[in-house]
Design an enzyme around this catalytic site. Structure first.
Site, PDB file in Angstrom:
ATOM      1  N   LYS A  77      -3.811   2.555  -2.195  1.00 16.46           N
ATOM      2  CA  LYS A  77      -2.924   2.061  -1.144  1.00 16.46           C
ATOM      3  C   LYS A  77      -3.469   2.438   0.248  1.00 16.46           C
ATOM      4  O   LYS A  77      -4.408   3.224   0.358  1.00 16.46           O
ATOM      5  CB  LYS A  77      -1.507   2.586  -1.370  1.00 16.46           C
ATOM      6  CG  LYS A  77      -0.923   2.162  -2.741  1.00 16.46           C
ATOM      7  CD  LYS A  77      -0.701   0.683  -2.851  1.00 16.46           C
ATOM      8  CE  LYS A  77      -0.536   0.068  -4.213  1.00 16.46           C
ATOM      9  NZ  LYS A  77       0.225   0.625  -5.260  1.00 16.46           N
TER      10      LYS A  77
HETATM   11  C1  LIG Z   1       1.147   0.309  -6.422  1.00 13.79           C
HETATM   12  C2  LIG Z   1       2.356  -0.524  -6.572  1.00 13.79           C
HETATM   13  C3  LIG Z   1       3.515  -0.066  -7.226  1.00 13.79           C
HETATM   14  C4  LIG Z   1       3.578   1.221  -7.974  1.00 13.79           C
HETATM   15  O1  LIG Z   1       3.153   2.324  -7.288  1.00 13.79           O
HETATM   16  P1  LIG Z   1       2.565   3.579  -8.108  1.00 13.79           P
HETATM   17  O2  LIG Z   1       2.461   4.628  -7.066  1.00 13.79           O
HETATM   18  O3  LIG Z   1       1.265   3.161  -8.696  1.00 13.79           O
HETATM   19  O4  LIG Z   1       3.567   3.931  -9.166  1.00 13.79           O
HETATM   20  C5  LIG Z   1       4.618  -0.879  -7.245  1.00 13.79           C
HETATM   21  N1  LIG Z   1       4.617  -2.090  -6.677  1.00 13.79           N
HETATM   22  C6  LIG Z   1       3.533  -2.570  -6.045  1.00 13.79           C
HETATM   23  C7  LIG Z   1       3.598  -3.899  -5.399  1.00 13.79           C
HETATM   24  C8  LIG Z   1       2.364  -1.808  -5.996  1.00 13.79           C
HETATM   25  O5  LIG Z   1       1.280  -2.325  -5.386  1.00 13.79           O
END
Ligand SMILES: *Cc1c(COP(=O)(O)O)cnc(C)c1O
Length: 374
Positions: free
Chosen positions: A182
């Site tokens: 992210k």
């Molecule tokens: C990364 C992501 C998640 C989940 O996040 P995690 O930290 O991996 O549990 C949920 N929704 C979207 C759109 C994502 O890109």
């Protein structure tokens, strides 16, 4: 030539030293670093209450629980997302109801939401795909009209804006992810923005075994909470990342602009929306013109890899995974999502990339696609 991945985190030496200090401090699970990180997140996001968790998925699940979503309830969401979005609905025992995406924004088609609302609908769970915010004004008009809660899946839109305001600064519950890929990371981690600070106590129960500490030093448990607290080790990484997220996003915008300047239009790829006001450019995604190509997406990815370039696929349409097919979903239900699921590829984009890297990707794409165009 060195391999160029589609993404890579940027962790600076100050953060690494800070993590070492935490490790030496004798307190490594949730403690002072988590408290400081939550305060800094709240300040960055406009002052509302922000609580951290061990993943974005946990933030989504707790958000749905705070909305009272459970068995028998429906949640309207998008079929183009990381599967965590729809899985979180299943995890709290509710039913995901998919609505097709808009082909230009690749986000949930707001014009199709009302037709999917039933007496069982409890919440809308939209996703800011690749960091492009869903139109919040229209979204909240629909939610208000039908008395629905909103859980914004802002896992990808940290630092993005909607009409000048940061995502998370307004609206209902906002879930953020700090997964390694992210725009800012804690390794693994997440956060939830609470519009009502009074929900903080229930949030803390759901985050950690339902435990409430009493004034007399004992504890009480009245909720079967989970285990989703963030460690101080991770929070210290987050503090180092939050200080740089604006610079990261500015760099991502610059790189995205360069893609628009360098990508060969004759290759007939469908480009993302050229938005430089709101999106945080979490990903740069193009749709391959597969109907006009003599190669498959898999062959494209393999040939880019031969040129030392990593390409991602974000995402196959969720309703076509086996888990969802078993629940009755099938091909043909959401044509835009299915097209994106088939054709989308994610090009490298991360803050440490150079403009020359962007040019290298564009040249490699031309060398792979041009001979394959019918
Ligand atoms: C990364 C992501 C998640 C989940 O996040 P995690 O930290 O991996 O549990 C949920 N929704 C979207 C759109 C994502 O890109």
């Amino acid at each position: 030539m060195t391999f160029l991945p589609f993404t890579r985190p940027s962790i600076d030496e100050d953060t690494i030293a800070g993590v070492a200090d935490v490790l030496r401090s004798g307190w490594i699970t949730s403690g002072p670093q988590v408290k400081a990180f939550e305060e800094q997140l709240s300040a960055y996001l406009g002052g509302r209450t922000v609580k951290t968790v061990s993943s974005g998925t946990a933030a989504l699940e707790i958000a749905l629980q705070l909305c009272g979503v459970g068995p028998g309830d429906e949640v309207i969401t998008t079929p183009i997302s990381w599967v965590a979005t729809a899985n979180s609905v299943l995890h709290v025992g509710a039913t995901p109801v998919f609505v097709d995406v808009d082909i230009a924004t690749r986000n949930i088609d707001l014009g199709k939401i009302e037709a999917a609302i039933t007496p069982r609908t409890k919440a809308i769970l939209p996703v800011d795909l690749a960091g492009l915010p869903v139109d919040r004004e229209r979204l909240y008009q629909i939610a208000r009209r039908h008395h629905l809660r909103v859980v914004e899946d802002a896992a990808q839109s940290m630092g993005a804006r909607y009409r000048g305001q940061r995502v998370g600064a307004f609206g209902d519950l906002v879930a953020i992810s700090f997964h390694a890929n992210k725009n800012m990371t804690t390794g693994e981690g997440g956060a939830l923005v609470l519009p009502d600070p009074a929900d903080g106590t229930m949030f803390e129960k759901l985050r950690l075994q339902g435990v409430v500490r009493l004034a007399d030093g004992t504890m009480e448990v009245d909720v079967a909470g989970g285990k989703a607290n963030l460690t101080d080790i991770a929070a210290r990484i987050g503090i180092g990342q939050l200080a740089r997220v604006e610079a990261f996003n500015a760099r991502r915008r610059e790189l995205a602009r360069h893609y628009f300047a360098c990508l060969d239009q004759d290759l007939r790829c469908a480009l993302p929306l050229a938005d430089f006001a709101d999106t945080n450019w979490h990903m740069f995604q193009v749709l391959l013109p597969l109907g006009e190509l003599t190669l498959s997406r898999g062959e494209f990815i393999a040939q880019m890899r031969e040129r030392e370039i990593g390409i991602g696929v974000h995402y196959p349409a969720i309703h076509l995974y086996a888990l969802y097919r078993q629940r009755g979903f099938c091909e043909g239900q959401f044509p835009n999502a299915e097209r994106i699921g088939r054709e989308t590829v994610t090009l490298p984009l991360f803050p440490a990339m150079s403009l020359e890297d962007v040019e290298r990707v564009c040249e490699a794409m031309a060398s792979v696609l041009r001979p394959a165009l019918r």
